[in-house]
Design an enzyme around this catalytic site. Structure first.
Site, PDB file in Angstrom:
ATOM      1  N   LYS A 139       0.852  -1.205   0.000  1.00  0.00           N
ATOM      2  CA  LYS A 139       0.000   0.000   0.000  1.00  0.00           C
ATOM      3  C   LYS A 139       0.881   1.245   0.000  1.00  0.00           C
ATOM      4  O   LYS A 139       0.663   2.159  -0.813  1.00  0.00           O
ATOM      5  CB  LYS A 139      -0.893   0.005   1.229  1.00  0.00           C
ATOM      6  CG  LYS A 139      -1.556   1.346   1.546  1.00  0.00           C
ATOM      7  CD  LYS A 139      -2.499   1.281   2.719  1.00  0.00           C
ATOM      8  CE  LYS A 139      -1.852   1.527   4.032  1.00  0.00           C
ATOM      9  NZ  LYS A 139      -1.529   2.930   4.336  1.00  0.00           N
ATOM     10  N   ASN A 140       1.872   1.267   0.863  1.00  0.00           N
ATOM     11  CA  ASN A 140       2.638   2.500   1.076  1.00  0.00           C
ATOM     12  C   ASN A 140       3.685   2.752   0.006  1.00  0.00           C
ATOM     13  O   ASN A 140       4.332   3.799   0.007  1.00  0.00           O
ATOM     14  CB  ASN A 140       3.259   2.511   2.476  1.00  0.00           C
ATOM     15  CG  ASN A 140       2.175   2.615   3.539  1.00  0.00           C
ATOM     16  OD1 ASN A 140       1.014   2.905   3.231  1.00  0.00           O
ATOM     17  ND2 ASN A 140       2.535   2.349   4.774  1.00  0.00           N
ATOM     18  N   ARG A 197      -0.721  14.019  13.048  1.00  0.00           N
ATOM     19  CA  ARG A 197      -0.472  13.939  11.589  1.00  0.00           C
ATOM     20  C   ARG A 197      -0.307  15.328  10.949  1.00  0.00           C
ATOM     21  O   ARG A 197      -0.990  15.690  10.006  1.00  0.00           O
ATOM     22  CB  ARG A 197      -1.575  13.167  10.863  1.00  0.00           C
ATOM     23  CG  ARG A 197      -2.036  11.853  11.432  1.00  0.00           C
ATOM     24  CD  ARG A 197      -0.984  10.776  11.576  1.00  0.00           C
ATOM     25  NE  ARG A 197      -0.403  10.231  10.387  1.00  0.00           N
ATOM     26  CZ  ARG A 197      -0.917   9.209   9.696  1.00  0.00           C
ATOM     27  NH1 ARG A 197      -2.043   8.693  10.058  1.00  0.00           N
ATOM     28  NH2 ARG A 197      -0.270   8.713   8.640  1.00  0.00           N
ATOM     29  N   ASP A 215       3.484  20.154   8.413  1.00  0.00           N
ATOM     30  CA  ASP A 215       4.463  21.252   8.362  1.00  0.00           C
ATOM     31  C   ASP A 215       5.711  20.889   7.558  1.00  0.00           C
ATOM     32  O   ASP A 215       6.250  21.730   6.826  1.00  0.00           O
ATOM     33  CB  ASP A 215       4.840  21.690   9.777  1.00  0.00           C
ATOM     34  CG  ASP A 215       5.386  20.541  10.609  1.00  0.00           C
ATOM     35  OD1 ASP A 215       4.768  19.441  10.604  1.00  0.00           O
ATOM     36  OD2 ASP A 215       6.457  20.696  11.210  1.00  0.00           O
ATOM     37  N   LEU A 216       6.156  19.647   7.656  1.00  0.00           N
ATOM     38  CA  LEU A 216       7.373  19.243   6.924  1.00  0.00           C
ATOM     39  C   LEU A 216       7.101  19.165   5.419  1.00  0.00           C
ATOM     40  O   LEU A 216       7.991  19.461   4.603  1.00  0.00           O
ATOM     41  CB  LEU A 216       7.880  17.894   7.446  1.00  0.00           C
ATOM     42  CG  LEU A 216       8.286  17.863   8.919  1.00  0.00           C
ATOM     43  CD1 LEU A 216       8.681  16.445   9.327  1.00  0.00           C
ATOM     44  CD2 LEU A 216       9.430  18.844   9.193  1.00  0.00           C
ATOM     45  N   ASP A 219       4.233   0.449  12.201  1.00  0.00           N
ATOM     46  CA  ASP A 219       2.996  -0.172  11.716  1.00  0.00           C
ATOM     47  C   ASP A 219       2.813  -1.600  12.206  1.00  0.00           C
ATOM     48  O   ASP A 219       1.719  -2.157  12.085  1.00  0.00           O
ATOM     49  CB  ASP A 219       2.956  -0.152  10.178  1.00  0.00           C
ATOM     50  CG  ASP A 219       2.849   1.266   9.653  1.00  0.00           C
ATOM     51  OD1 ASP A 219       3.073   1.469   8.453  1.00  0.00           O
ATOM     52  OD2 ASP A 219       2.572   2.184  10.455  1.00  0.00           O
ATOM     53  N   ILE A 260       7.296   6.928  17.162  1.00  0.00           N
ATOM     54  CA  ILE A 260       6.972   7.676  15.937  1.00  0.00           C
ATOM     55  C   ILE A 260       5.677   8.469  16.075  1.00  0.00           C
ATOM     56  O   ILE A 260       5.625   9.654  15.768  1.00  0.00           O
ATOM     57  CB  ILE A 260       6.862   6.714  14.704  1.00  0.00           C
ATOM     58  CG1 ILE A 260       8.116   5.862  14.563  1.00  0.00           C
ATOM     59  CG2 ILE A 260       6.528   7.501  13.447  1.00  0.00           C
ATOM     60  CD1 ILE A 260       9.356   6.618  14.159  1.00  0.00           C
TER      61      ILE A 260
HETATM   62  C1  EPZ Z   1       3.787   6.923   6.476  1.00  0.00           C
HETATM   63  O1  EPZ Z   1       2.963   7.888   7.115  1.00  0.00           O
HETATM   64  C2  EPZ Z   1       2.932   5.672   6.345  1.00  0.00           C
HETATM   65  N1  EPZ Z   1       1.765   5.965   5.539  1.00  0.00           N
HETATM   66  C3  EPZ Z   1       2.485   5.201   7.737  1.00  0.00           C
HETATM   67  O2  EPZ Z   1       1.758   3.995   7.574  1.00  0.00           O
HETATM   68  C4  EPZ Z   1       3.727   4.921   8.567  1.00  0.00           C
HETATM   69  O3  EPZ Z   1       3.332   4.559   9.873  1.00  0.00           O
HETATM   70  C5  EPZ Z   1       4.597   6.182   8.620  1.00  0.00           C
HETATM   71  O4  EPZ Z   1       4.927   6.620   7.289  1.00  0.00           O
HETATM   72  C6  EPZ Z   1       5.893   5.955   9.380  1.00  0.00           C
HETATM   73  O5  EPZ Z   1       6.615   4.946   8.785  1.00  0.00           O
HETATM   74  C7  EPZ Z   1       1.879   5.964   4.184  1.00  0.00           C
HETATM   75  O6  EPZ Z   1       2.954   5.754   3.641  1.00  0.00           O
HETATM   76  C8  EPZ Z   1       0.634   6.240   3.418  1.00  0.00           C
HETATM   77  P1  EPZ Z   1       5.659  10.286   8.696  1.00  0.00           P
HETATM   78  P2  EPZ Z   1       3.436   9.434   7.193  1.00  0.00           P
HETATM   79  O7  EPZ Z   1       5.507  11.558   7.970  1.00  0.00           O
HETATM   80  O8  EPZ Z   1       4.213   9.778   5.981  1.00  0.00           O
HETATM   81  C9  EPZ Z   1       5.571  13.576  12.057  1.00  0.00           C
HETATM   82  C10 EPZ Z   1      -0.097   2.596   7.724  1.00  0.00           C
HETATM   83  O9  EPZ Z   1      -0.575   1.990   8.706  1.00  0.00           O
HETATM   84  N2  EPZ Z   1       5.338  14.546  10.985  1.00  0.00           N
HETATM   85  O10 EPZ Z   1       6.897   9.465   8.464  1.00  0.00           O
HETATM   86  O11 EPZ Z   1       2.260  10.255   7.534  1.00  0.00           O
HETATM   87  C11 EPZ Z   1       4.399  12.642  12.254  1.00  0.00           C
HETATM   88  O12 EPZ Z   1       3.405  13.228  13.068  1.00  0.00           O
HETATM   89  C12 EPZ Z   1       0.338   4.028   7.876  1.00  0.00           C
HETATM   90  O13 EPZ Z   1       0.088   2.101   6.599  1.00  0.00           O
HETATM   91  C13 EPZ Z   1       5.440  15.908  11.281  1.00  0.00           C
HETATM   92  O14 EPZ Z   1       5.705  16.287  12.420  1.00  0.00           O
HETATM   93  O15 EPZ Z   1       4.406   9.366   8.448  1.00  0.00           O
HETATM   94  C14 EPZ Z   1       5.041  11.436  12.905  1.00  0.00           C
HETATM   95  O16 EPZ Z   1       5.177  11.680  14.284  1.00  0.00           O
HETATM   96  C15 EPZ Z   1       0.047   4.573   9.261  1.00  0.00           C
HETATM   97  N3  EPZ Z   1       5.228  16.812  10.288  1.00  0.00           N
HETATM   98  C16 EPZ Z   1       6.433  11.401  12.272  1.00  0.00           C
HETATM   99  O17 EPZ Z   1       6.648  12.705  11.713  1.00  0.00           O
HETATM  100  C17 EPZ Z   1       4.943  16.422   8.993  1.00  0.00           C
HETATM  101  O18 EPZ Z   1       4.777  17.299   8.122  1.00  0.00           O
HETATM  102  C18 EPZ Z   1       6.570  10.380  11.148  1.00  0.00           C
HETATM  103  O19 EPZ Z   1       5.486  10.583  10.260  1.00  0.00           O
HETATM  104  C19 EPZ Z   1       4.849  15.035   8.724  1.00  0.00           C
HETATM  105  C20 EPZ Z   1       5.062  14.125   9.728  1.00  0.00           C
END
Ligand code: EPZ
Length: 434
Positions: free
Chosen positions: A25-26, A124, A127-128, A307, A329
């Site tokens: 999926k991801n 979620r 900002d990044l 996950d 995370i």
């Molecule tokens: C991806 O989510 C995956 N989703 C998630 O899988 C996975 O858990 C996650 O990466 C971590 O590996 C998809 O790929 C669709 P992040 P993502 O940005 O990109 C913070 C599943 O079950 N953050 O790596 O949203 C965030 O809050 C899903 O398949 C910011 O602060 O995760 C988190 O604490 C769930 N600002 C950390 O970074 C931002 O702009 C990591 O999030 C973005 C993220």
């Protein structure tokens, strides 16, 4: 709103046999966003037929992309793509919609997208994502209901203050159509990043350092479409192996994700699991699984994937002894603990750590999934529990697992889905997650 389906499981049966692993999926979702960058017909082979993919497909259709399926091959004809009005509509149903912003800026020089949804496992923020777009000269404005981007991406230097999978993908997609060079520091290193780089490279982008902490990207003014197989889903693979561990069975994965489960397999061995790679299959034997895990923490790749945290907790709840799992995370990823406790699990959450006093046996109960991987954890707990477990909210599980009931049945387990009245044909998402 129609009646939502539920999954009924009869536990206590060791899972035995072999099962194929669906496409990731991801990985599929960012690949779909990448297709928008190419002026042709891109093909995702062995693409999972899951709700999040259908949702992304609908958003792309709103941008003028013509799509169709041939079995598990998804065709995206992006020749006539244009900035659509209703790109904002489907965005709130999933997290990945947000990465289309960079792709739209690259393709159209403008675009807007509703705020992303996604599982309720934390704030979620985005900002990044906005930081990365602005580093590439894109004007990104947050409105009441949608985010608006304007300006074609320039090259630039992005240095992420923290690792983010989605924001790294955002930066890669935005940089792909810029003729200047882009450097991205402190990138995410998840396999999905490497696979997206492979996809963009096939389209004509030059990328160095994918999978390391620093990437150099040399985009091009126009990109070719791609035809690429979606790799196996490492989280689905881990989920099925944990289902085998929970039932002390013997599960073999056909075409497993090679090299993406190493940390997980180290933990699996510590629990007493045995495994071997044999002619492209991953053969596991969980008959001797009996050791709790005194301390595990999730982390960015190559650490233990967040996950699989909830699915692992479901297994540890049924292994006598004291275990502890620390989630580093996401800030709210223990929601499923309350549901597991309804099945007799003894779990105490203190801050970012769940303390589990494992028991010989859980008891089947009526429980509710609130998000994707928590739902998968309830399926695992139901498989190991005594009696019947009914899981409501299975539309969340359908977001990421294409055939979880059929696959469990194939492994000798008892799981069936009482289909709800889905708003769309097949298995599309019925309701927007909170
Ligand atoms: C991806 O989510 C995956 N989703 C998630 O899988 C996975 O858990 C996650 O990466 C971590 O590996 C998809 O790929 C669709 P992040 P993502 O940005 O990109 C913070 C599943 O079950 N953050 O790596 O949203 C965030 O809050 C899903 O398949 C910011 O602060 O995760 C988190 O604490 C769930 N600002 C950390 O970074 C931002 O702009 C990591 O999030 C973005 C993220």
């Amino acid at each position: 709103m129609g009646k939502l389906g539920e999954i009924r499981i009869t536990g206590g049966i060791p899972l035995n046999g072999q099962v194929a692993v669906q496409g990731s999926k991801n990985t599929a979702l960012p690949m779909m966003a990448a297709a928008l960058l190419g002026r042709g017909i891109s093909v995702l082979k062995k693409c999972p037929r899951i709700a999040d993919v259908f949702c992304m497909e609908e958003i792309l259709q709103g941008l003028g992309v013509h799509s169709w399926w041939e079995d598990h091959d998804l065709y995206l004809d992006c020749r006539k793509a244009e900035r659509g009005k209703n790109a904002a509509d489907g965005a709130g149903k999933m997290r990945s919609s947000v990465i289309l912003l960079g792709a739209m800026a690259g393709r159209f020089g403008e675009g807007s997208m509703g705020y992303p949804g996604g599982c309720i496992i934390g704030k979620r923020p985005i900002d990044l994502h906005l930081y990365a777009l602005r580093c590439l000269g894109i004007d990104a404005q947050e409105g009441e209901t949608e985010i608006r981007v304007s300006g074609h991406p320039l090259g630039g230097h992005i240095s992420f203050p923290k690792k983010s999978v989605g924001a790294t993908e955002q930066a890669m997609l935005a940089a792909a159509l810029s003729c200047e060079e882009t450097t991205i520091e402190n990138c995410a290193r998840e396999p999905e990043i490497w696979w997206l780089a492979k996809c963009l490279t096939a389209m004509g982008v030059r990328i160095q350092g994918a999978g390391t902490g620093c990437m150099h990207i040399q985009g091009r003014k126009s990109l070719k479409p791609y035809s690429m197989k979606v790799p196996p889903d490492r989280i689905v693979a881990g989920t099925y192996l944990l289902a085998g561990a929970a039932t002390r069975g013997r599960v073999t994965l056909l075409e497993p994700p090679g090299g993406e489960l190493n940390t997980f397999l180290e933990l699996y061995s510590k629990m007493g699991g045995q495994f071997q790679w044999n002619s492209g299959k991953l053969i596991t034997d969980s008959q001797k699984v009996c050791f709790p895990l005194p301390y595990v923490e999730t982390g960015c790749h190559p650490g233990f994937p967040t996950d699989l945290q909830s699915p692992l907790m479901a297994v540890l709840a049924g292994i006598p002894g004291e275990s502890a799992v620390r989630e580093t995370i996401f800030e709210e990823r223990y929601g499923v603990a309350e549901e597991l406790k309804r099945m007799g699990a003894e779990i105490t959450v203190r801050g970012d750590t769940a303390y589990i006093s494992g028991k010989e046996e859980l008891t089947g109960a009526s429980v509710k999934a609130g998000e994707l991987r928590g739902g998968a954890a309830l399926v695992i707990a139901g498989l190991s529990a005594h009696g019947e477990t009914r899981i409501a909210g299975c539309q969340y599980i359908r977001r990421g697992y294409e055939n979880i009931c059929e696959d469990i049945t194939r492994l000798g387990g008892k799981a069936e889905e009482e289909a709800g009245e889905y708003l769309y044909e097949n298995i599309r998402l019925l309701e927007k997650p909170e």
